[in-house]
Design an enzyme around this catalytic site. Structure first.
Site, PDB file in Angstrom:
ATOM      1  CB  SER A   6      -0.881   0.236   1.541  1.00 30.89           C
ATOM      2  OG  SER A   6      -0.250   0.236   2.795  1.00 30.89           O
ATOM      3  CG  ASP A   7       2.594   5.350  -1.577  1.00 24.66           C
ATOM      4  OD1 ASP A   7       3.640   4.360  -0.090  1.00 24.66           O
ATOM      5  OD2 ASP A   7       2.473   6.241  -2.429  1.00 24.66           O
ATOM      6  CB  THR A   8      -1.397   6.070   2.657  1.00 23.16           C
ATOM      7  OG1 THR A   8      -2.091   5.168   2.219  1.00 23.16           O
ATOM      8  CG2 THR A   8      -1.913   7.583   2.677  1.00 23.16           C
ATOM      9  CB  ALA A  44      -2.752   2.387  -4.253  1.00 28.37           C
TER      10      ALA A  44
END
Length: 168
Positions: A35-37, A74
């Site tokens: 994930s990446d925010t 994502a």
């Protein structure tokens, strides 16, 4: 979205380079979750990153003050499987190789409304040490929650991983 793909590819590459690992050392199937925010200002283009210093944090906070920004996360689930070896002899002499069985990606967006921020509020928050390693320079799960007047969407997305959406 690009980052979650890159992170998954790096994890698979690392597993495929496990040198002396044998098939018995590794699970036959593995689920990799990446994930990446990021935070995004109302213009839809300006990304809120981790602040490099006090001045940078203040600049971001002034843009978020008494305004709404979005948090985008994502998440990608990558299901991989260990390829079978040709013979028992191959198990100890070749690196394991994983292949992708299935990938699924989601992107979650949450609107976050901030109260009007004063210079004293920003100074106190910076001095707490909390904002230094946070995208947008705040953590909703910590002292930064005091600045959030409302969210429209997933709270856990703002924390960094939209749990119910990821599970679904």
């Amino acid at each position: 979205e690009r980052m979650v793909v890159t992170k998954a590819e790096a994890a698979i590459q690392k597993l495929n380079e496990t040198g002396n690992a044998t098939k018995s050392d590794l699970a036959e199937q593995i689920l990799i979750l990446t994930s990446d925010t990021i935070g995004v200002l109302p213009d839809g283009k300006t990304v809120l990153v981790k602040p490099i210093d006090r001045k940078h944090a203040y600049s971001m906070w002034q843009k978020m003050s008494d305004s709404v920004h979005e948090v985008w996360t994502a998440v990608q689930a990558t299901h991989i499987q260990l390829l079978p070896t040709r013979s028992e002899h191959d198990v100890s002499t070749h690196n394991p190789t994983f292949r992708i069985i299935k990938q699924q990606k989601i992107t979650e967006r949450t609107e976050v409304s901030f109260i009007p921020l004063t210079p004293q509020m920003m100074s106190n928050y910076w001095d707490s040490g909390e904002p230094a390693d946070k995208a947008g320079g705040y953590g909703i799960q910590g002292l930064g929650a005091a600045w959030v007047s409302r969210i429209n969407g997933s709270y856990t997305n703002v924390v960094g991983l939209p749990l119910s959406q990821t599970l679904a």
